[in-house]
Enzyme design. Structure first.
Site, PDB file in Angstrom:
ATOM      1  N   GLY A 158       0.768  -0.971  -0.072  1.00  0.00           N
ATOM      2  CA  GLY A 158       0.042   0.026  -0.030  1.00  0.00           C
ATOM      3  C   GLY A 158       0.653   1.220   0.012  1.00  0.00           C
ATOM      4  O   GLY A 158       0.366   2.149  -0.945  1.00  0.00           O
ATOM      5  N   PRO A 159       1.656   1.635   0.889  1.00  0.00           N
ATOM      6  CA  PRO A 159       2.546   2.783   1.039  1.00  0.00           C
ATOM      7  C   PRO A 159       3.214   2.981  -0.380  1.00  0.00           C
ATOM      8  O   PRO A 159       3.443   4.270  -0.615  1.00  0.00           O
ATOM      9  CB  PRO A 159       3.392   2.570   2.172  1.00  0.00           C
ATOM     10  CG  PRO A 159       2.784   1.558   3.230  1.00  0.00           C
ATOM     11  CD  PRO A 159       1.973   0.628   2.069  1.00  0.00           C
ATOM     12  N   GLY A 193      -4.761 -10.578  12.532  1.00  0.00           N
ATOM     13  CA  GLY A 193      -3.733 -11.323  12.943  1.00  0.00           C
ATOM     14  C   GLY A 193      -2.504 -11.972  11.976  1.00  0.00           C
ATOM     15  O   GLY A 193      -2.404 -10.945  11.147  1.00  0.00           O
ATOM     16  N   GLU A 239      -0.021 -13.208   0.957  1.00  0.00           N
ATOM     17  CA  GLU A 239      -0.774 -13.369  -0.150  1.00  0.00           C
ATOM     18  C   GLU A 239      -0.129 -14.095  -1.372  1.00  0.00           C
ATOM     19  O   GLU A 239      -0.531 -14.848  -2.228  1.00  0.00           O
ATOM     20  CB  GLU A 239      -1.355 -11.935  -0.663  1.00  0.00           C
ATOM     21  CG  GLU A 239      -2.232 -11.320   0.434  1.00  0.00           C
ATOM     22  CD  GLU A 239      -2.380  -9.872   0.055  1.00  0.00           C
ATOM     23  OE1 GLU A 239      -3.460  -9.352   0.847  1.00  0.00           O
ATOM     24  OE2 GLU A 239      -2.116  -9.490  -0.844  1.00  0.00           O
TER      25      GLU A 239
END
Length: 745
Positions: free
Chosen positions: A33-34, A65, A99
């Site tokens: 994201g950043p 978590g 992911e």
């Protein structure tokens, strides 16, 4: 930060059909994201969203978590395409790596899922862990999560970096995003042709086509697929299109070129070709020569795939894809045709193979199916399985042999026998044995004989007049004739006798169309006036002029031969059963009282501005279509036609003198209302607000529309769906609709 939803989904719902959140997505975005959330990733997300792709963009708030589960896991499981965006600090995110590892477990092999890597400000070698860029971050993860977990992440990084992707270094992001969206659409098959999941007997053809196409070569190739009607040319080219279209910078599939180009409509095909390849709507084409010049200028540097389906003359080819130098290196133009006679080739040259090269044309002839493939195709339609049951094997083989391996006949006859008794099968075989399999019309006639009376009438209507018409318009006409159209349409579709194609138009294969017309011709071979349907304008006009019409005629087409004729009551006095009438120009002169009492459909091209008939009262008229006409809102025909009919469909196309909608107060039965290409239309009559039964409203390319009556009450209109396109200014009746979109009012 809140969860990003695709604009077409309702965040208050739980997904389609009660599915949990995360189960409805097609594409999963994996990114840190950043690094890219408010820049590249945001632009890519909205580009895919705008193209109709359901995209999952994961946010921090749904992470809980240190294990992937719940919504995230469902989104990964259900997505078909994974887009991974690698940035300089990507490896510092344990979530990104989790992911990625989960994605790698689910992709590849027979899963059908694909990964599209994007190297944002890093190179493939960085992700392959060859440069040390990610070493420090991974070392920190080892201290926290252990070497085994991090080793799994490292393997995932190396494996995905070996997949060909996009490197954004020194490249414009806009162009790369466009290519990514095109690739995603192709992978999701959103631009592909609809085909059965398992095609029968096509693999050999696909291999032959691959040899002809030589996909890696940089020359421009014209490949011709020819064979008799119903042999499977279109199915083959659709399969080829689906397989290779993603390799081209632009692609277009033009169906039914022969039919679509009739009546000077080749310009519409040129416009669609430009629109599909360039991915935006070009300026209107007023002359075919202009269209040719635009195609040459715009495609010269592009690698394109173009399919021209069902071409039957050289003019069509020259107006759409005339020469090799029109297209960029590596382009492929595939043409299907029944007859190669229009091609400039040496037809006397001996042929030893199905695959022949004639100078710039590579020619492929489709042959009948092999017996075992024919039996499998027949069984799929007759039994919904690959092989016949044991007790039907013998009779199924005998029936298949009579078809001569023609795919269309196999589908139609198989569908007609589905769930039928053994006695019906035996009757079918007995009939088939009495006629040669090469007589396709006779074979298809057997399926026609299985239809009930009303279904036969609808079949013949489509064969002679209704192919290409909107199915909703046709259904309303057939309902008024008590033909039970919804059931009949289902039967015809299930028996593979018709299809409903793009834009909800009725479609019938040429062989079936010819079958229907031959049935009508045999009603009275010597006297056309005694046939039920006259679709040939010359023959129909001769019957009218000589007053040879009879009560047998239910449908009449006078296109091109009625432009200057004044029709009199005497010419129609015997046509008591006429329910479909299509004409081009001409006028009605005289007193038509008690005539056209059965007329349901009137299509009038170039309708005159002065209506000269009196007592023209088709009380049962359901569909009225007027096009290319100079009528106005005070045209005399409105009061006579709409005042006494049960009109449900009104279509006004390119009526350029119409600056105001007609008064609908005399007609309260309208269900479908279409206004197209009326550049001078500026005013909506308030009577439209009283149409309680209106289900569909379309107004397109009426650039000056914007004036309205102050006493218009928009809340009285209830429309099921609507289309507004090309409007300058929104009249208040449409305040709650967005121009160019469809939706409920």
């Amino acid at each position: 930060m809140k969860r990003k939803w695709n604009s077409s989904l309702d965040p208050a719902s739980s997904g389609n059909d009660g599915e949990p959140l995360g189960a409805e997505f097609e594409v999963f975005l994996n990114f840190r994201g950043p690094d890219t959330r408010h820049s590249f990733t945001d632009c890519l997300y909205h580009a895919m969203d705008g193209a109709g792709v359901r995209v999952f963009r994961d946010e921090e708030e749904i992470r809980k978590g240190e294990e992937i589960g719940g919504e995230l896991l469902r989104a990964i499981d259900n997505s078909k395409v994974y887009v991974t965006i690698f940035s300089r600090d990507y490896a510092s995110s344990a979530w990104c790596l989790r992911e990625l590892a989960s994605i790698m477990e689910r992709s590849g092999g027979s899963s059908g899922k694909v990964i599209l890597p994007i190297f944002y400000d890093v190179g493939a070698d960085d992700v392959k862990l060859r440069t040390g860029l990610y070493d420090e971050a991974l070392k920190k993860h080892e201290d926290r999560f252990g070497c085994d977990v991090v080793q799994q992440w490292k393997e995932a990084l190396k494996e995905v970096a070996r997949i060909k992707g996009w490197d954004l270094k020194d490249k414009g992001e806009g162009a790369v995003i466009k290519h990514i969206v095109d690739e995603v659409l192709t992978r999701l098959k959103k631009r592909q042709r609809n085909l059965p999941d398992h095609l029968v007997g096509i693999q050999d053809h696909l291999e032959d086509m691959a040899c002809l196409l030589q996909e890696g070569s940089f020359d421009v190739r014209f490949v011709i697929i020819h064979g008799m009607g119903g042999i499977g040319k279109t199915t083959l080219v659709e399969a080829v299109f689906n397989r290779i279209s993603h390799q081209f910078s632009g692609h277009c599939f033009l169906s039914n070129v022969r039919e679509s180009s009739q009546g000077g409509k080749i310009r519409e095909l040129q416009w669609r070709l430009l629109s599909d390849i360039l991915k935006f709507q070009p300026v209107r084409i007023y002359d075919t020569n202009d269209g040719v010049n635009m195609i040459k200028e715009r495609f010269r540097q592009k690698k394109v795939l173009i399919v021209l389906d069902d071409v039957d003359n050289r003019d069509q080819l020259m107006k759409l894809a005339g020469k090799r130098d029109w297209f960029g290196p590596g382009s492929r133009i595939i043409i299907t045709t029944r007859d190669i006679g229009f091609l400039p080739i040496n037809k006397g040259r001996p042929r030893d193979s199905d695959c022949i090269q004639h100078e710039e044309f590579y020619i492929y002839e489709m042959k009948e199916m092999l017996l075992h493939h024919a039996l499998e195709l027949f069984s799929r339609h007759a039994f919904r399985r690959d092989t016949p049951p044991i007790d039907y094997a013998n009779i199924a083989n005998k029936i298949v042999k009579t078809t001569g391996g023609l795919p269309l006949a196999l589908k139609v006859i198989g569908s007609s026998l589905c769930y039928k008794s053994k006695a019906v099968w035996e009757d079918m075989l007995e009939k088939l044995m009495k006629m040669p399999h090469r007589e396709v019309h006779d074979i298809l006639m057997i399926s026609y004989e299985l239809l009930e009376y009303e279904q036969k009438q609808i079949f013949l209507d489509i064969a002679c007049h209704m192919a290409g018409e909107k199915i909703d318009d046709a259904i309303l006409m057939w309902k008024s004739c008590e033909f039970f159209p919804n059931q009949a349409i289902d039967v015809l579709i299930n028996m593979s006798l018709i299809r409903v194609k793009y834009h909800e138009e009725l479609w019938m294969h040429d062989q079936l169309r010819d079958l229907g017309r031959e049935i009508v011709r045999r009603e009275s071979i010597r006297f056309p006036g005694k046939r039920s349907r006259l679709w040939c304008p010359r023959s129909a006009m001769d019957v009218i002029r000589r007053k040879k019409g009879t009560e047998e005629i239910v449908a009449l087409k006078l296109d091109g031969h009625s432009k200057s004729h004044n029709f009199t009551p005497e010419e129609f006095s015997k046509l008591e059963s006429l329910r479909f009438f299509e004409l081009d120009g001409g006028n009605f002169v005289g007193d038509f009282e008690s005539l056209f009492s059965e007329l349901r459909w009137l299509s009038w091209h170039q309708c005159p501005s002065k209506f000269q008939a009196t007592n023209f009262c088709p009380n049962n008229l359901v569909v009225l279509k007027i096009s290319e006409s100079d009528i106005t809102n005070d045209w005399d025909g409105w009061s006579q036609i709409m005042g006494t009919s049960n009109l449900k469909v009104l279509s006004l196309v390119r009526c350029k003198s119409l600056i105001k909608m007609p008064d609908f107060s005399m007609c309260s039965t309208l269900e479908r209302l279409v206004f197209k290409d009326r550049e001078k239309l500026v005013e909506i009559d308030p009577s439209i607000g009283n149409q309680e039964h209106l289900q569909y409203l379309e107004i397109s390319r009426s650039h000056r529309l914007g004036v309205y009556r102050k006493n218009l009450q928009p809340r009285s209109v209830r429309v099921g769906s609507s289309i507004l396109a090309g409007l300058n200014g929104q009249p208040k009746i449409f305040d709650n609709l967005e121009a160019g979109k469809s939706g409920p009012l």
